[in-house]
Design a protein around this motif. Structure first.
Motif, PDB file in Angstrom:
ATOM      1  N   LEU A 564      50.919  19.369  -1.216  1.00 30.14           N
ATOM      2  CA  LEU A 564      49.706  20.124  -0.926  1.00 30.14           C
ATOM      3  C   LEU A 564      48.794  19.365   0.030  1.00 30.14           C
ATOM      4  N   LYS A 565      48.669  18.059  -0.208  1.00 30.28           N
ATOM      5  CA  LYS A 565      47.822  17.239   0.669  1.00 30.28           C
ATOM      6  C   LYS A 565      48.367  17.233   2.100  1.00 30.28           C
ATOM      7  N   GLN A 566      49.726  17.186   2.207  1.00 31.66           N
ATOM      8  CA  GLN A 566      50.334  17.204   3.545  1.00 31.66           C
ATOM      9  C   GLN A 566      50.063  18.525   4.257  1.00 31.66           C
ATOM     10  N   VAL A 567      50.144  19.635   3.526  1.00 28.27           N
ATOM     11  CA  VAL A 567      49.897  20.958   4.110  1.00 28.27           C
ATOM     12  C   VAL A 567      48.435  21.083   4.535  1.00 28.27           C
ATOM     13  N   VAL A 568      47.529  20.653   3.646  1.00 29.87           N
ATOM     14  CA  VAL A 568      46.095  20.711   3.968  1.00 29.87           C
ATOM     15  C   VAL A 568      45.799  19.876   5.205  1.00 29.87           C
ATOM     16  N   GLY A 569      46.440  18.712   5.291  1.00 36.89           N
ATOM     17  CA  GLY A 569      46.242  17.841   6.445  1.00 36.89           C
ATOM     18  C   GLY A 569      46.662  18.516   7.735  1.00 36.89           C
ATOM     19  N   ARG A 570      47.816  19.223   7.697  1.00 39.03           N
ATOM     20  CA  ARG A 570      48.309  19.899   8.899  1.00 39.03           C
ATOM     21  C   ARG A 570      47.368  21.030   9.310  1.00 39.03           C
ATOM     22  N   ILE A 571      46.855  21.763   8.306  1.00 42.25           N
ATOM     23  CA  ILE A 571      45.917  22.859   8.597  1.00 42.25           C
ATOM     24  C   ILE A 571      44.644  22.337   9.236  1.00 42.25           C
ATOM     25  N   GLN A 572      44.130  21.214   8.681  1.00 42.29           N
ATOM     26  CA  GLN A 572      42.903  20.629   9.233  1.00 42.29           C
ATOM     27  C   GLN A 572      43.109  20.171  10.676  1.00 42.29           C
ATOM     28  N   THR A 573      44.280  19.608  10.943  1.00 43.46           N
ATOM     29  CA  THR A 573      44.580  19.172  12.307  1.00 43.46           C
ATOM     30  C   THR A 573      44.598  20.353  13.273  1.00 43.46           C
ATOM     31  N   MET A 574      45.248  21.456  12.847  1.00 40.07           N
ATOM     32  CA  MET A 574      45.329  22.655  13.678  1.00 40.07           C
ATOM     33  C   MET A 574      43.941  23.247  13.931  1.00 40.07           C
ATOM     34  N   LEU A 575      43.105  23.254  12.868  1.00 42.95           N
ATOM     35  CA  LEU A 575      41.749  23.795  13.014  1.00 42.95           C
ATOM     36  C   LEU A 575      40.915  22.969  13.990  1.00 42.95           C
ATOM     37  N   SER A 576      41.078  21.641  13.890  1.00 38.15           N
ATOM     38  CA  SER A 576      40.301  20.761  14.775  1.00 38.15           C
ATOM     39  C   SER A 576      40.705  20.968  16.239  1.00 38.15           C
ATOM     40  N   GLU A 577      42.016  21.241  16.452  1.00 35.53           N
ATOM     41  CA  GLU A 577      42.489  21.490  17.817  1.00 35.53           C
ATOM     42  C   GLU A 577      41.907  22.792  18.369  1.00 35.53           C
ATOM     43  N   VAL A 578      41.820  23.808  17.479  1.00 35.58           N
ATOM     44  CA  VAL A 578      41.272  25.095  17.911  1.00 35.58           C
ATOM     45  C   VAL A 578      39.774  24.977  18.193  1.00 35.58           C
ATOM     46  N   MET A 579      39.065  24.290  17.293  1.00 31.21           N
ATOM     47  CA  MET A 579      37.598  24.148  17.414  1.00 31.21           C
ATOM     48  C   MET A 579      37.221  23.224  18.557  1.00 31.21           C
TER      49      MET A 579
END
Length: 580
Positions: A564-579
């Motif tokens: 779960l932590k790995q998935v959350v980490g990937r989502i946060q990375t993707m969001l930061s790239e979009v933002m």
């Protein structure tokens, strides 16, 4: 010419029919003409000799039939000077000449074309102006056994029938048995008798009550021929579909079998082989097909003849008649004192467990197991049949079990034994390889428990392991004050009265003591309960899949948390790239 090229050629006739015939009607023309061309080619080498013999015996006023059969070297003949190629020489009269040619066959062959309703198709082709072209097409292919042996011819028939079944949108119940499944069944049927079957001059009978086009009977014959050229297998069968019956009869005719043994009609309502018993039997009855049309006849036999008839043990629900064929085959077994019998039948999953204690299905299973008739059940892979992808099972039954099998049943899970077909055929996407057939046959022959990749694939049980008692658990009725209501009359006087709303049932394994089960499983939760023993019923079911289930423990919470932590980490990375 190989089988694929031959079937493609025959199929090309459909191009001529397109427009005048619906796709679903192609088989009405192509199947009988394929049979006619085959018979035409088979008789060609002896044509001159047969005609000479016919003229001679006719002049002497002698019945020519036995002499013509001998000259033809077959179990059929034709007394017309015509054949399909000479028919081509008189285009204007091809209709009349074709009728004359077919009418000159021996009676068994004429019956085949009557079942095909060939006369009506010839008339229709003639009216459409297609008769000459279509017949001419068939004269271009050589179907003599030297060019196309019986095995290849069987494959051609099978492929054509399968294609026509698909075009007719036949139901999943009207399925067709793949050759490798039949080979497996034949292996399982004969493996314990290899020594007896290898003796010179041995004669055995085999029967299929749902013969179809005769595939099971043919492959059984091929098996015995491979193992003992001097052995003879006499075949018997019955078939309800007119076209399938006609093809089966034609196939048996060419192979020299007595076609009087192949009977037309509904096996359940009108047994075509009454009082006969057989050494071996094979059947693939339709899955999940109701028997309402024959219900009156079947119920009458069940009620008036009981165990002297075929359906004594019980009747399944009307929506699925496959277990009626199981009972029919049991009734056809030779007594064990006369050598006994063995048979294989393909069933879907329903007969394993449908119906509770006391139901028709359960009573049939009870009869089979308490009489020690069931040797083994093999679970096949899904997607093995052309018109259905459901799970299927091969049951092997015998009333002459070898000593080491007595009182026991073997379950073999072959669900993982398959290879993907190069090209799907309808719903059939998987097939058994030779290695798979050999492995299943070995497991059965050696009668051993086995595992594959840590999972069980063969298990052995006692017959009684599949039995259970359904007990009725009663609890007392209470009045408004919470006091137990007692009976006031007769045998119930002074006894607690059962509350129907609190009534429950429990299934207790047959090998377990009922009272011990009750004390352990019921009384701790309902201390005022009791068993009404008058309502106890015995049932049988075979929960096949449960016996091969292997528990896979869930992942630990720690592992899930890390993921779960790995998935959350990937989502946060993707969001930061979009933002960003």
């Amino acid at each position: 010419m190989n089988q694929q090229a031959l079937s493609a050629f025959v199929w090309s006739v459909a191009d001529l029919l397109r427009g005048d015939y619906k796709q679903s009607e192609y088989g009405r023309v192509i199947l009988p003409l394929t049979v006619l061309r085959r018979l035409d080619c088979v008789l060609a080498p002896t044509k001159v000799a047969v005609l000479a013999e016919f003229e001679e015996k006719k002049k002497l006023g002698i019945n020519p039939e036995p002499f013509l059969l001998r000259k033809a070297g077959q179990s059929f003949f034709n007394t017309s000077p015509l054949d399909l190629k000479t028919l081509m020489g008189d285009q204007d009269h091809i209709r009349e000449n074709l009728f004359s040619y077919v009418a000159a066959f021996s009676p068994a062959v004429r019956d085949i074309f009557e079942r095909f309703e060939f006369h009506a198709q010839v008339e229709r082709l003639a009216k459409a102006g297609l008769l000459y072209q279509v017949v001419e097409k068939f004269t271009q292919v050589d179907l003599h056994p030297h060019a196309v042996d019986n095995y290849q011819m069987g494959l051609v028939f099978e492929e054509l029938i399968r294609k026509f079944a698909e075009l007719s949108n036949e139901t999943a119940g009207e399925h067709f048995t793949p050759r490798e499944v039949i080979r497996l069944m034949v292996n399982l049927l004969f493996i314990e008798d290899d020594e007896a079957l290898s003796k010179p001059g041995v004669v055995r009978t085999i029967y299929d009550p749902t013969a179809g086009t005769g595939g099971m009977l043919s492959i059984a014959g091929e098996y015995l021929a491979e193992h003992n050229r001097k052995a003879r297998l006499t075949v018997f069968g019955q078939e309800l579909n007119p076209e399938s019956y006609a093809i089966c009869k034609a196939d048996m005719l060419i192979k020299g079998q007595d076609v009087a043994n192949i009977v037309f009609g509904n096996t359940l309502s009108d047994d075509g082989h009454p009082h006969k018993r057989f050494d071996y039997m094979l059947s693939n009855p339709p899955f999940g097909v109701e028997w309402k049309k024959v219900e009156k006849d079947v119920r009458k036999e069940h009620e008036t003849q009981g165990y002297n008839g075929r359906f004594g043990p019980g009747l399944p629900r009307v929506s699925d008649g496959s277990m009626l064929f199981l009972l029919h085959l049991i009734s056809k077994m030779r007594p064990s004192s006369e050598g006994g019998s063995r048979f294989g039948i393909v069933l879907n999953g329903s007969p394993l467990f449908t119906g509770g204690a006391g139901s028709g299905e359960s009573e049939i299973r009870r009869y089979v197991l308490e009489n020690d008739l069931l040797e083994a059940i093999v679970g096949l892979p899904t997607d093995m049949f052309y018109n259905t992808g459901i799970s299927t099972y091969v049951w092997i039954l015998s009333n002459r079990k070898p000593e080491h099998r007595k009182g026991k049943v073997q379950l073999i899970d072959a669900g993982s034994m398959w290879q993907k077909m190069r090209k799907s055929l309808g719903s059939k996407r998987k097939e058994l390889s030779d290695a798979h057939i050999d492995e299943i046959t070995r497991l059965f022959g050696q009668f051993v428990e086995a595992e594959q990749d840590g999972k069980p694939i063969s298990r052995i049980f006692r017959n009684s392991d599949f039995g259970y008692r359904t007990i009725t658990v009663e609890r007392p009725e209470r009045d408004e004050a919470g006091k137990i209501v007692l009976g006031t009359r007769g045998k119930q006087k002074g006894k607690p009265q059962a509350d129907a709303k609190l009534r429950d049932t429990e299934n207790v394994p047959l090998n377990e003591d009922v009272d011990a089960y009750f004390k352990r499983e019921v009384l701790p939760h309902a201390s005022d309960a009791w068993i009404d023993h008058d309502k106890t019923k015995i049932g049988y079911e075979i929960p096949f899949n449960r016996h091969f289930y292997v528990f896979t423990p869930p992942r630990s919470l720690e592992v899930i948390d890390v993921e779960l932590k790995q998935v959350v980490g990937r989502i946060q990375t993707m969001l930061s790239e979009v933002m960003g």
